[in-house]
Structure formats: C-alpha cells, structure tokens
Enzyme design. Sequence first.
Site, PDB file in Angstrom:
ATOM      1  N   ASN A  84       0.804  -1.226   0.000  1.00 36.78           N
ATOM      2  CA  ASN A  84       0.000   0.000   0.000  1.00 36.78           C
ATOM      3  C   ASN A  84       0.837   1.276   0.000  1.00 36.78           C
ATOM      4  O   ASN A  84       0.402   2.308  -0.514  1.00 36.78           O
ATOM      5  CB  ASN A  84      -0.912  -0.028   1.244  1.00 36.78           C
ATOM      6  CG  ASN A  84      -1.508   1.325   1.560  1.00 36.78           C
ATOM      7  OD1 ASN A  84      -2.463   1.761   0.920  1.00 36.78           O
ATOM      8  ND2 ASN A  84      -0.938   2.029   2.534  1.00 36.78           N
ATOM      9  N   TYR A 150       3.934   9.163 -11.075  1.00 34.92           N
ATOM     10  CA  TYR A 150       2.917   8.385 -10.349  1.00 34.92           C
ATOM     11  C   TYR A 150       2.133   7.510 -11.334  1.00 34.92           C
ATOM     12  O   TYR A 150       1.914   6.319 -11.087  1.00 34.92           O
ATOM     13  CB  TYR A 150       1.994   9.364  -9.623  1.00 34.92           C
ATOM     14  CG  TYR A 150       0.949   8.718  -8.746  1.00 34.92           C
ATOM     15  CD1 TYR A 150       1.279   8.255  -7.475  1.00 34.92           C
ATOM     16  CD2 TYR A 150      -0.368   8.590  -9.178  1.00 34.92           C
ATOM     17  CE1 TYR A 150       0.321   7.677  -6.661  1.00 34.92           C
ATOM     18  CE2 TYR A 150      -1.331   8.011  -8.374  1.00 34.92           C
ATOM     19  CZ  TYR A 150      -0.984   7.557  -7.106  1.00 34.92           C
ATOM     20  OH  TYR A 150      -1.942   6.977  -6.310  1.00 34.92           O
ATOM     21  N   LYS A 154       2.027   3.412 -11.308  1.00 37.40           N
ATOM     22  CA  LYS A 154       0.795   2.664 -11.032  1.00 37.40           C
ATOM     23  C   LYS A 154       0.389   1.812 -12.237  1.00 37.40           C
ATOM     24  O   LYS A 154      -0.183   0.722 -12.078  1.00 37.40           O
ATOM     25  CB  LYS A 154      -0.336   3.613 -10.615  1.00 37.40           C
ATOM     26  CG  LYS A 154      -0.089   4.300  -9.271  1.00 37.40           C
ATOM     27  CD  LYS A 154      -0.016   3.298  -8.116  1.00 37.40           C
ATOM     28  CE  LYS A 154       0.069   3.979  -6.753  1.00 37.40           C
ATOM     29  NZ  LYS A 154       0.136   3.029  -5.634  1.00 37.40           N
TER      30      LYS A 154
END
Length: 247
Positions: A84, A150, A154
């Site tokens: 996470n 980012y 991802k």
Amino acid sequence: MNKKVAIVTGGSSGLGFATAQQLIADGMTVIITGRDGEKLQGAKQSLGDHCVAKQIDTSDFDALPGFIEDIVSNYGSIDVLVNNAGINMKKPVADVSNEDFQKILDVNLTGVFALSREVIKVMSTQETKGVIINISSMAAQYGLPYVIAYSASKTAIDGMTRALAVELGPVGIRVNAVAPGFIHTPMTAKALDSDPARKAKVMGRTPMGKMGEPQDIADAISFLVSDRAKFIHGVVLAVDGGNSIGF
Ligand code: NAD
C-alpha cells in the site's frame, strides 16, 4: 495461535491504516510499516495488541530481506502482503527531474517488487501459501495530467500484478490489485484541496457523486484476501464509485 499474519506497508495513515484495522478485525496479526516512527507508534496505539509497528522505508531495498526474515522468525508465517505504501508528486512534466521521477518509482514500484519477491520466497514454502494485494490507482486507468511518475508507477503495478498472477497461480499464491478511486485521505487532500478545478473534474466523472472513504478500500481488500475470493486472481478491482467508467 494460528492467527494469519499480514503485512500492510504504509499502514500508519489513510488506506493502509483502515486496511490494517479491518484485517485485525478479521482476526489477523498485522504488521504495519512506515518511515515516521512517531506516526507509526500513534497508529499502533490505536490499532491495539494485534498490531506490530515496524519502522522501515520500502525504498531501502537492502533492508527488506532482513525485515522479512525478522517477521518470519518472530511470527512464523506471512499470509497476506498489502503493498500500500505510495507517494505522489504533482508537477508539470517539464519540471520533473530524473531524481523526482526515480524517487516515485523507487517507492511505488521497485519497493513493491523487492518486498514482494522476499515475501514470495516465504509464501512459496508455506503449506497455506498466501495472498498479495497491490494498490493501484485511477492514474493507471486513464490519463491524468501533472502526475507523470505516479501514473507510470501505477500502470506498471497493474502489469506486475498480472505477471505475478500468471507466474504464481500454479504455486498457489493469489495476486490481485485494488485501484482506489478518489478516497478521503491525507494524500488526496494534498492533491485536491488546493485545486478546486481538478476536484470538480473528479466529481464530474464519478457517477456516485462523492469521494470514497478508506473503509471502502479496506472492505474490498478484506474480501480479496479471504477464501470468499479464492478464485479471483490477476484482476485490478476498481473501487471508485464508477469514476473509471464515468463520462
Ligand atoms: P497516505 O499518504 O495517507 O498514506 C501513504 C502511506 O505510505 C503513509 O503512511 C506513508 O508514510 C507511507 N509511505 C510512503 N512512502 C513510504 C516508504 N518509502 N516506506 C514506507 N512507507 C511509506 O496516502 P493514501 O491515500 O492512504 O495512499 C495509500 C496508497 O493508495 C498509495 O499507494 C496511493 O498511491 C494509493 N491510492 C490512494 C488513493 C486515494 O484516493 N487516497 C487513490 C488511488 C491510489
């Protein structure tokens, strides 16, 4: 005795904290990791006796094998890994340095790979194997401006989830990802509160017309790591109020 052992990286705030809380309620011993010792201790206080706090930076790759060995020697197994921990950086692409880009990739991607590899070595030898959940993002579902590193990290997480799933399915280790939509956490507060136009755009394409709560993600993870999801493998589950399919 025989409690399942889960690791939740970045478990001292936001989605990680809610997930740790839910997995403890589900009967697991949960090891939360983070970089800030004080914040971790605060979270551990709230989460109680079935939570163990370990201060470790998941981008400190050399420290990860020792961290995992330590967990196995103290708790006997690793049944669940929730990758996470994550960081974001919002800047126009021309202002992003190579160092900026690499820093995001180190935490959001290489750290996830390096920790998963160590956990997979342990899970493979266990009779009960285990389950891995990676946290993805809407930034991997459609183009979002100003978050180049980012988005790259991802999107790679989705690919890595599928690659791990095909390699580890025969071993008996399940791997899935959860792609949160826009959820109330410190990370989204930072990204959206100072940018009302971006927030309006997010809400405009979210059919359910609201942001989610950390518990929405925790509930999805609780299901995916349970035996009720024992035939769910290699998916990226959007938990997003419809944001990823919104017009
Ligand atoms: P957050 O900032 O509240 O929590 C992130 C946690 O990760 C923090 O506890 C932080 O200390 C920890 N962390 C960061 N770098 C770390 C490192 N190198 N080593 C160890 N811990 C580290 O953010 P959040 O919103 O709860 O985000 C959690 C995850 O969910 C992230 O991967 C994020 O990209 C993803 N996500 C969040 C949203 C959202 O709407 N909140 C949406 C999509 C994806």
